[in-house]
Structure formats: structure tokens, C-alpha cells
Design a protein around this motif. Structure first.
Motif, PDB file in Angstrom:
ATOM      1  N   ARG A 239       0.832  -1.215   0.000  1.00 45.29           N
ATOM      2  CA  ARG A 239       0.000   0.000   0.000  1.00 45.29           C
ATOM      3  C   ARG A 239       0.863   1.260   0.000  1.00 45.29           C
ATOM      4  N   ALA A 240       2.156   1.138  -0.266  1.00 41.72           N
ATOM      5  CA  ALA A 240       3.070   2.279  -0.217  1.00 41.72           C
ATOM      6  C   ALA A 240       2.657   3.360  -1.203  1.00 41.72           C
ATOM      7  N   ARG A 241       2.845   4.609  -0.793  1.00 40.40           N
ATOM      8  CA  ARG A 241       2.627   5.750  -1.682  1.00 40.40           C
ATOM      9  C   ARG A 241       3.492   6.908  -1.200  1.00 40.40           C
ATOM     10  N   PRO A 242       3.932   7.777  -2.098  1.00 42.26           N
ATOM     11  CA  PRO A 242       4.828   8.875  -1.706  1.00 42.26           C
ATOM     12  C   PRO A 242       4.082   9.971  -0.950  1.00 42.26           C
ATOM     13  N   VAL A 243       4.447  10.177   0.309  1.00 43.57           N
ATOM     14  CA  VAL A 243       3.757  11.177   1.120  1.00 43.57           C
ATOM     15  C   VAL A 243       4.637  11.594   2.288  1.00 43.57           C
ATOM     16  N   GLY A 244       4.583  12.883   2.654  1.00 47.81           N
ATOM     17  CA  GLY A 244       5.246  13.356   3.862  1.00 47.81           C
ATOM     18  C   GLY A 244       6.704  13.755   3.672  1.00 47.81           C
ATOM     19  N   ALA A 245       7.299  14.208   4.777  1.00 54.88           N
ATOM     20  CA  ALA A 245       8.697  14.635   4.797  1.00 54.88           C
ATOM     21  C   ALA A 245       9.625  13.424   4.915  1.00 54.88           C
ATOM     22  N   THR A 246      10.930  13.696   4.783  1.00 53.75           N
ATOM     23  CA  THR A 246      11.924  12.621   4.838  1.00 53.75           C
ATOM     24  C   THR A 246      12.581  12.615   6.213  1.00 53.75           C
ATOM     25  N   GLY A 247      11.960  11.931   7.164  1.00 53.91           N
ATOM     26  CA  GLY A 247      12.479  11.860   8.531  1.00 53.91           C
ATOM     27  C   GLY A 247      13.303  10.609   8.749  1.00 53.91           C
ATOM     28  N   LEU A 248      14.508  10.583   8.200  1.00 48.22           N
ATOM     29  CA  LEU A 248      15.327   9.375   8.254  1.00 48.22           C
ATOM     30  C   LEU A 248      15.938   9.127   9.633  1.00 48.22           C
ATOM     31  N   GLY A 249      16.312  10.199  10.337  1.00 49.72           N
ATOM     32  CA  GLY A 249      17.040  10.044  11.591  1.00 49.72           C
ATOM     33  C   GLY A 249      16.338   9.176  12.607  1.00 49.72           C
ATOM     34  N   ARG A 250      15.073   9.482  12.874  1.00 44.00           N
ATOM     35  CA  ARG A 250      14.325   8.721  13.886  1.00 44.00           C
ATOM     36  C   ARG A 250      14.124   7.271  13.452  1.00 44.00           C
ATOM     37  N   ARG A 251      13.908   7.074  12.154  1.00 44.53           N
ATOM     38  CA  ARG A 251      13.694   5.700  11.672  1.00 44.53           C
ATOM     39  C   ARG A 251      14.983   4.882  11.773  1.00 44.53           C
ATOM     40  N   ILE A 252      16.127   5.519  11.571  1.00 37.47           N
ATOM     41  CA  ILE A 252      17.403   4.820  11.724  1.00 37.47           C
ATOM     42  C   ILE A 252      17.615   4.419  13.191  1.00 37.47           C
ATOM     43  N   ILE A 253      17.226   5.288  14.102  1.00 38.26           N
ATOM     44  CA  ILE A 253      17.303   4.930  15.531  1.00 38.26           C
ATOM     45  C   ILE A 253      16.445   3.703  15.805  1.00 38.26           C
ATOM     46  N   ASP A 254      15.207   3.715  15.274  1.00 38.18           N
ATOM     47  CA  ASP A 254      14.320   2.549  15.457  1.00 38.18           C
ATOM     48  C   ASP A 254      14.967   1.284  14.918  1.00 38.18           C
ATOM     49  N   ALA A 255      15.620   1.397  13.763  1.00 39.12           N
ATOM     50  CA  ALA A 255      16.238   0.229  13.142  1.00 39.12           C
ATOM     51  C   ALA A 255      17.407  -0.287  13.973  1.00 39.12           C
ATOM     52  N   LEU A 256      18.255   0.612  14.476  1.00 36.96           N
ATOM     53  CA  LEU A 256      19.429   0.192  15.247  1.00 36.96           C
ATOM     54  C   LEU A 256      19.044  -0.416  16.591  1.00 36.96           C
ATOM     55  N   GLU A 257      17.920  -0.002  17.126  1.00 36.81           N
ATOM     56  CA  GLU A 257      17.452  -0.587  18.382  1.00 36.81           C
ATOM     57  C   GLU A 257      17.093  -2.058  18.227  1.00 36.81           C
ATOM     58  N   LEU A 258      16.839  -2.492  16.981  1.00 37.57           N
ATOM     59  CA  LEU A 258      16.514  -3.897  16.732  1.00 37.57           C
ATOM     60  C   LEU A 258      17.768  -4.770  16.629  1.00 37.57           C
ATOM     61  N   ARG A 259      18.946  -4.169  16.738  1.00 34.75           N
ATOM     62  CA  ARG A 259      20.228  -4.875  16.731  1.00 34.75           C
ATOM     63  C   ARG A 259      20.388  -5.801  15.513  1.00 34.75           C
ATOM     64  N   PRO A 260      20.326  -5.251  14.318  1.00 35.12           N
ATOM     65  CA  PRO A 260      20.500  -6.108  13.128  1.00 35.12           C
ATOM     66  C   PRO A 260      21.973  -6.406  12.870  1.00 35.12           C
ATOM     67  N   GLU A 261      22.213  -7.412  12.046  1.00 33.85           N
ATOM     68  CA  GLU A 261      23.562  -7.636  11.534  1.00 33.85           C
ATOM     69  C   GLU A 261      23.834  -6.702  10.358  1.00 33.85           C
ATOM     70  N   ARG A 262      22.785  -6.414   9.594  1.00 29.38           N
ATOM     71  CA  ARG A 262      22.895  -5.483   8.473  1.00 29.38           C
ATOM     72  C   ARG A 262      21.769  -4.467   8.548  1.00 29.38           C
ATOM     73  N   LEU A 263      22.116  -3.209   8.315  1.00 30.93           N
ATOM     74  CA  LEU A 263      21.116  -2.157   8.168  1.00 30.93           C
ATOM     75  C   LEU A 263      21.239  -1.605   6.756  1.00 30.93           C
ATOM     76  N   ILE A 264      20.170  -1.714   5.988  1.00 32.42           N
ATOM     77  CA  ILE A 264      20.136  -1.202   4.616  1.00 32.42           C
ATOM     78  C   ILE A 264      19.179  -0.008   4.588  1.00 32.42           C
ATOM     79  N   ILE A 265      19.674   1.129   4.131  1.00 29.54           N
ATOM     80  CA  ILE A 265      18.858   2.342   4.026  1.00 29.54           C
ATOM     81  C   ILE A 265      18.640   2.629   2.541  1.00 29.54           C
ATOM     82  N   VAL A 266      17.397   2.665   2.094  1.00 33.61           N
ATOM     83  CA  VAL A 266      17.079   2.962   0.695  1.00 33.61           C
ATOM     84  C   VAL A 266      16.375   4.309   0.657  1.00 33.61           C
ATOM     85  N   SER A 267      17.090   5.332   0.211  1.00 32.15           N
ATOM     86  CA  SER A 267      16.544   6.690   0.256  1.00 32.15           C
ATOM     87  C   SER A 267      17.303   7.584  -0.703  1.00 32.15           C
TER      88      SER A 267
END
Length: 457
Positions: A337-365
Motif C-alpha cells: 500500500r506504499a505511496r509517496p507522502v510526507g517529509a523525509t524523517g530518516l534520523g528517527r527511523r534509523i534509531i528505530d532500526a538500530l534498536e533492533l540490533r541487526p547484523e545489516r542495516l540497509i537504508i534505501v533513500s
């Protein structure tokens, strides 16, 4: 020890590789097509002038066809430069229409040395059905034959240069083309793009034409015509699972959300599984931050392309990872259901991702971090320097948009490598290429990598 010049060359080569992967000289969300073309042409001139051998070797990478054609055009202008076998391999991967356009550009440039004529001759001789090409790309084939000083004996030569000399052709596709000038039924045996012109001249209704030409459509033509054919009451749906991943994602995003159902979900999963191949399940625990902000719309000529790349990467990462979680900037949980909307708030989402302790973090932006500006760079700086100096978490930023003003794909932070991406299927190779950007070092290794890719073709 590498010299300062080596480091500069490595930086330049990686910068050009990212540009050649992402940019097609077309308008983007933040920049015009003119700006894109000017910046891209400058990079080609700069790399070709300073590192001619590396420039030619770029054909071995997963650059897009637009830049591959530009490289081949420049390399063939200079006798003795480049690898003829690599050029031939790359031409074999390009669409016939683009190759014929390239040959036409070489003709206009006056590039007609022996090597160029041999490359054109060998490519034409390698075509599975040159008679089909002669019908579908008649002017292109005709120009290529003349430019390479080839002599086509028999029917094919007559068809291209003196079609009225014969009252009948023995080659079926050529005879069908001749009959189509007099018989409406014959045009439905021609390729779609040729038949469409005959139908328009004869005033045949669109609905009748699409219904009768449907069996002749290629997979991509079926996908492209699905919506317009449906409006005419004709079903031209392709076997979706066989389509390339990003192209299928673009098709999905063009549909109303209500029509993105289980069939489309299954097709995307099947396409991603095919793209993952031997890499399936080998990437461990992966978390992705996926940009569906308003700028992911792209532009009128590349509509929703950045978002389609992110969606394609989402499905491919599901297959590559042993454990996967995708985090969209909008917070949506249903990727389809993805659609382009809103601002680009990458910082907070990266924090959310790192809190999950992944082996790999891939950012597509596209890298335009603006809610608030610069937060993503600061988060990555603190993470790398204070919290994970040993780099236990592999972080790679994949950017589908070329920044013409900066002559590169926009980077989030010098703390993590950035690689340009156009097709999700190229992700494993691009993540490997991005590794050369860690610390911006490794010219010898990068050249060895290019040589290995070239020799394996």
C-alpha cells in the motif's frame, strides 16, 4: 601504502560508478533533465580523460544502459582503447532498439574505424532473427548495415534497400510485412510496434486492434498495455511473476491501492525469490529503512521510480535475510500500500532500526534528510564513533537518485558507504561495491574487482 593520488582516483571511480548506475539524464524530483544531462556528461568527460582504462572497464559493472551506451560511444572514438570483448558482451545485454540508436550516433559522429565496423558486423551476425529486426527496427538496421559497409545479399538486402524489387518474399516475416500493406489480417502477424502504425493508418479501432494483436505482445508490452487495454475491455495481463522486480513494483504502485491484491503480492515474492538466487537466506538478521516520503514520487518522466526501487528492495531483502524487518518512513506496515507522502524523517527511523540490533542495516533513500535536517547524519556519526566503533553492524545506504548539483548520489554521512541503485536485483553486487567506499580507500582492490568482473563476462 596508497598515495594521495590513489585515494583521489578511488574516490573519483566510485563517484562515477554511482552516477552511471542511477542517472539516465532525465528529470528528477529536485532537478531538471538539463541539469542531469550536463552533470552526467561532465563526469563522463572527466573520468574518460583522467582514467581511460578504468572508464572502459566500467562496462563490467551493473551500470544502466544509458551510461553504457555513452561509454561505448566514447571508447570507440579512440582506436585501441577499451576491451572489444567487453564491449560486445555489453551490447548483447542491451535492448536492440538502444543498440541501433547507438550505432546511429556512431555514424553521425563519423566513427567508422575497423574495430567499430567489426563490432557492428559481429553484433548483427549474432542476432537470432535479423529479418525480424529489419521489420521492427528497419531504419536502424539499414543505417547500421551502411555504416559497417556490409553487403546483405538476397531478400534481406532487397527488403532494406529496394523493397519494390520483389513481388513476394520467401522469408515469412518479410512477406507478412509486404502483405500488411494490402491485407488488414496480415498486420496482426507483425510485431506490436509495427502493427500499431498499420492499424492507425487503416483506422482500425483500438479495442479491435488490441484484442487481435494480444497473442503477439511481449511480456513488457503486456504489462505496459494492461491498463489501457482494460479500458477497452481487453485483457492483456502478463505473467506477473516473470517480470523484473522493480518493473513489477512500478506496475503495482501505478494501480489503485484497492487493486493491489494477493495475486500481486505473490508475484512480487516470486520475482524477488528468483532475483535472490544463491544469496537467499545468507544475509542474517536484516533491518531496512525505506523511504516513502513525497520525494520518492520522482518526476513525471520517472514516475514513482525511487519508491518502486524501495519496494523492490523490500521484497528482495525478505528473501536475502534469515530474519527481516522493513521500516517505512511513513510508519505503514503493508508495503504493497506504499505511496509517496510526507517529509523525509530518516534520523528517527534509523534509531528505530538500530534498536533492533541487526547484523545489516540497509537504508534505501534519496538522501534528502529534512525532518529535522541532518539528524540521520548525526545518528550515524554517534553510532559509528561511540556505540559501534568495531562495525559489528554493517550499514549501507542505497540511493536511487543522482544529485546533479553535487555530481554524485547524495550521501547521508561519511560514516557509512553510499552506493547508487537502479534495479533491486543488483543489490548484492552494489553492497559489495559499497564496501570499497569504507574509509574511501582501496584503489588496488577496486581495480582488481573491476578486472575480475570484466574477465568473468
Amino acid at each position: 601504502m596508497e598515495t594521495y593520488a590513489d585515494l583521489i582516483e578511488c574516490e573519483d571511480v566510485l563517484l562515477f560508478a554511482n552516477a552511471a548506475i542511477t542517472s539516465t539524464g532525465q528529470r528528477e524530483f529536485y532537478e531538471s533533465g538539463r541539469e542531469q544531462r550536463f552533470s552526467l556528461e561532465f563526469l563522463h568527460q572527466y573520468i574518460h580523460g583522467n582514467y581511460p582504462d578504468v572508464y572502459a572497464a566500467m562496462l563490467a559493472l551493473d551500470i544502466n544502459d544509458h551510461n553504457a551506451a555513452m561509454i561505448i560511444r566514447k571508447v570507440l572514438r579512440e582506436p585501441g582503447s577499451g576491451d572489444g570483448a567487453l564491449i560486445a558482451w555489453r551490447l548483447g545485454r542491451m535492448s536492440p532498439g538502444r543498440v541501433y540508436r547507438l550505432f546511429g550516433e556512431l555514424r553521425r559522429d563519423g566513427v567508422n574505424n575497423r574495430r567499430t565496423r567489426a563490432i557492428v558486423r559481429d553484433w548483427l551476425n549474432g542476432r537470432r532473427d535479423l529479418a525480424f529486426d529489419a521489420v521492427k527496427y528497419r531504419s536502424g538496421v539499414k543505417a547500421a548495415v551502411r555504416h559497417a559497409h556490409l553487403r546483405l545479399a538476397g531478400e534481406l538486402g532487397d527488403f532494406l534497400f529496394a523493397p519494390r524489387r520483389r513481388v513476394r518474399f520467401e522469408t515469412p516475416i518479410l512477406e507478412v510485412w509486404r502483405r500488411a500493406h494490402h491485407e488488414s489480417a496480415a498486420l496482426y502477424e507483425l510485431p506490436y510496434t509495427v502493427a500499431e502504425g498499420f492499424a492507425a493508418r487503416r483506422g482500425i479501432s483500438r479495442a479491435v486492434f488490441l484484442e487481435r494483436i494480444a497473442p503477439r505482445l511481449t511480456r513488457l508490452e503486456r504489462l505496459r498495455l494492461t491498463d489501457s487495454a482494460r479500458r477497452e475491455g481487453v485483457d492483456t495481463r502478463a505473467e506477473l511473476a516473470s517480470m523484473p522486480l522493480v518493473r513489477l513494483a512500478s506496475y503495482a504502485l501505478a494501480l489503485p491501492e484497492a487493486k493491489r491484491g494477493p495475486e500481486l503480492e505473490a508475484a512480487l515474492r516470486a520475482s524477488a525469490a528468483r532475483a535472490a538466487g544463491a544469496y537467499a537466506g545468507t544475509w542474517g538478521k536484516v533491518v531496512a529503512v525505506l523511504d516513502d516520503s513525497f520525494s520518492s514520487y520522482g518526476s513525471p518522466v520517472k514516475r514513482r521510480r525511487p519508491l518502486a526501487v524501495a519496494l523492490g528492495c523490500h521484497y528482495l531483502l525478505k528473501e536475502l535475510a534469515d530474519s527481516y524487518r522493513g521500516l517505512w518512513l511513513s510508519g505503514r506496515s503493508d508495503a504493497l500500500r506504499a505511496r509517496p507522502v510526507g517529509a523525509t524523517g530518516l534520523g528517527r527511523r534509523i534509531i528505530d532500526a538500530l534498536e533492533l540490533r541487526p547484523e545489516r542495516l540497509i537504508i534505501v533513500s534519496d538522501g534528502w534528510d529534512n525532518a529535522p535536517p541532518g539528524l540521520a547524519a548525526e545518528v550515524l556519526r554517534v553510532w559509528r564513533r561511540r556505540l559501534d566503533p568495531g562495525r559489528k553492524v554493517s550499514i549501507v545506504h542505497l540511493n536511487p537518485v543522482f544529485d546533479a548539483e553535487e555530481f554524485e548520489v547524495r550521501r547521508l554521512s561519511p560514516m557509512v558507504p553510499t552506493a547508487g541503485i537502479r534495479d533491486a536485483e543488483d543489490m548484492p553486487a552494489l553492497v559489495e561495491l559499497a564496501g570499497f567506499a569504507e574509509g574511501r580507500t582501496g584503489l588496488a582492490e577496486l581495480k582488481a574487482y573491476l578486472a575480475e568482473r570484466g574477465s568473468s563476462r
